[in-house]
Design a protein around this motif. Sequence first.
Motif, short mmCIF file in Angstrom:
data_model
loop_
_atom_site.label_atom_id
_atom_site.label_comp_id
_atom_site.label_asym_id
_atom_site.label_seq_id
_atom_site.Cartn_x
_atom_site.Cartn_y
_atom_site.Cartn_z
N VAL A 57 11.22 -38.73 9.39
CA VAL A 57 9.54 -38.23 9.83
C VAL A 57 9.06 -38.21 8.26
N LYS A 58 9.61 -37.71 7.28
CA LYS A 58 8.93 -37.82 5.84
C LYS A 58 9.02 -39.00 5.60
N GLY A 59 9.80 -39.80 5.64
CA GLY A 59 9.64 -41.47 5.04
C GLY A 59 8.74 -41.95 5.79
N PHE A 60 8.27 -41.64 6.81
CA PHE A 60 6.98 -42.45 7.25
C PHE A 60 5.68 -42.26 6.48
N GLN A 61 5.37 -41.04 6.05
CA GLN A 61 4.36 -40.74 5.28
C GLN A 61 4.78 -39.38 4.53
N LYS A 62 5.16 -39.77 3.30
CA LYS A 62 5.52 -38.44 2.65
C LYS A 62 4.38 -37.44 2.13
N GLY A 63 3.19 -38.05 1.84
CA GLY A 63 2.07 -37.27 1.48
C GLY A 63 1.69 -36.32 2.53
N LEU A 64 1.61 -36.88 3.80
CA LEU A 64 1.24 -36.11 4.94
C LEU A 64 2.19 -35.07 5.00
N TYR A 65 3.41 -35.58 5.26
CA TYR A 65 4.31 -34.50 5.60
C TYR A 65 4.40 -33.41 4.59
N GLN A 66 4.32 -33.63 3.51
CA GLN A 66 4.44 -32.42 2.34
C GLN A 66 3.27 -31.53 2.42
N SER A 67 1.80 -32.28 2.85
CA SER A 67 0.68 -31.39 2.87
C SER A 67 0.46 -30.56 4.10
N ASN A 68 1.08 -30.90 5.15
CA ASN A 68 1.10 -30.05 6.23
C ASN A 68 2.32 -29.20 6.72
N GLY A 69 3.39 -28.92 5.81
CA GLY A 69 4.04 -27.91 6.00
C GLY A 69 5.27 -28.58 6.58
N GLY A 70 5.64 -29.68 6.78
CA GLY A 70 6.93 -30.33 7.09
C GLY A 70 7.38 -29.83 8.34
N GLY A 71 6.91 -29.24 9.33
CA GLY A 71 7.49 -28.64 10.31
C GLY A 71 8.42 -27.49 10.04
N ALA A 72 8.35 -27.12 8.71
CA ALA A 72 9.42 -25.84 8.24
C ALA A 72 9.01 -24.46 9.23
N ASN A 73 9.94 -23.85 9.39
CA ASN A 73 9.60 -22.59 9.94
C ASN A 73 9.50 -21.40 8.97
N VAL A 74 8.33 -20.68 9.05
CA VAL A 74 7.90 -19.77 8.37
C VAL A 74 7.32 -18.47 9.15
N VAL A 75 7.37 -17.19 8.80
CA VAL A 75 6.73 -16.04 9.39
C VAL A 75 5.20 -16.39 9.18
N ALA A 76 4.55 -16.37 10.18
CA ALA A 76 3.07 -16.53 10.18
C ALA A 76 2.36 -15.21 9.34
N ALA A 77 1.25 -15.63 8.80
CA ALA A 77 0.49 -14.64 8.36
C ALA A 77 0.03 -13.29 9.21
N GLY A 78 0.18 -12.07 9.00
CA GLY A 78 -0.36 -11.15 9.96
C GLY A 78 0.90 -10.58 10.63
N TYR A 79 1.97 -11.29 10.47
CA TYR A 79 3.39 -10.70 11.12
C TYR A 79 4.16 -10.37 9.95
N THR A 80 5.16 -9.22 10.18
CA THR A 80 6.29 -8.89 9.13
C THR A 80 7.53 -9.83 9.55
N LYS A 81 8.43 -9.70 8.42
CA LYS A 81 9.56 -10.27 8.73
C LYS A 81 10.13 -9.61 9.80
N GLY A 82 10.20 -8.31 10.09
CA GLY A 82 10.78 -7.86 11.26
C GLY A 82 10.42 -8.28 12.56
N ASP A 83 8.75 -8.70 12.70
CA ASP A 83 8.41 -9.46 13.61
C ASP A 83 8.99 -10.78 14.06
N GLY A 84 9.16 -11.32 12.86
CA GLY A 84 9.72 -12.61 12.92
C GLY A 84 11.12 -12.70 13.37
#
Length: 287
Positions: free
Chosen positions: A151-178
Motif C-alpha cells: 500500500v505504501k509503495g503505491f504512493q509513499k507521500g500520501l501514505y506517510q501524511s495520512n497516518g499509514g493506517g497505524a493504530n494509535v489511541v485517539a485524542a481525548g482517550y487515555t491509554k487505559g481506555d484504549g
Amino acid sequence: MEGKEEDVRLGANKFSERQPIGTAAQSQEKDYKEPPPAPLFELSEFSSWSFYRAGIAEFMATFLFLYITILTVMGVVKSSTKCSTVGIQGIAWAFGGMIFALVYCTAGISGGHINPAVTFGLLLARKLSLNRALFYMVMQCLGAICGAGVVKGFQKGLYQSNGGGANVVAAGYTKGDGLGAEIVGTFILVYTVFSATDAKRNARDSHVPILAPLPIGFAVFLVHLATIPITGTGINPARSLGAAIIYNKGHAWDDHWIFWVGPFIGAALAALYHQVVIRAIPFKSRT
C-alpha cells in the motif's frame, strides 16, 4: 370408523416424527466425543508439507487482509469530506468482509486464524501445538508487513501524511481506555471464533461449519464500528505491527504495546470463558 382409527395409529407408528422440534430438538445430539488436546510440542509437524502450507496460507491471507483494509483506510482519510468516501462504516465493512472471505478460503488449510490473538486463544485451549502457533504468528506478522508495504509503495507521500493506517489511541482517550477497548473487542472476536468453530456444535448441526466465517466476519465489523473512534481498532497484533513498521513514526510506537497486550488478554479471557464456563471441559471427568 374403527378402521380409519387403526390406519391412523399404524401410520403414526410407521412414519414417526424424524425431526424433533422446540426444546426436544435441543436435548437430542449426535454422538460426540471431546477431541484430545493438542500436544504442547509436535516436532513431527516440521517434516510435514501441510504444516508449511498452512503457514503460507496464513501469510497470504494476512497480506491480502492488510492490503485491502489499509488501502480502504487511506481512501477515507485522504479526503477532506467524508461524504465522498465510504466513511467509518465502509472501513468496518472492509475489515469484516475480508475476514469473512479469507476465513472461508483458508479455514480448511490453516484454520483461517489471520490474527495472532486468535492463534493465542486457540493455543490456550489446546487446539494446536506451540510450535504451530508460533509459526502462524510469525507468518501472520510477515504477511501484514508486506501488505502494508505494498500500500505504501503505491504512493509513499500520501501514505506517510495520512497516518499509514497505524493504530494509535485517539485524542481525548487515555491509554487505559484504549487498552480496555482492545481487550473487550478481542474478547468478542475470539469468543465468536470459539463458538462458530465448536466441534460439538459441528457434530450436532451440519450447517455450522459452512456458516462459521459469517459470524466471525460480522463480529469484526461490529467491533470496528464501536472502536475505530477510540484506537482505530486493532484486535489483531499482526495488523497493528505491519502498519506500525511500514509507517514507522514515533507516535505509532508510543501506544503500540496496547495492541499486543490488549488483544492477548482479551483472547485469554475468551478462551477461559468458553472452555470453562460454556463448555465446562475441566469438569467433564467429574460428572
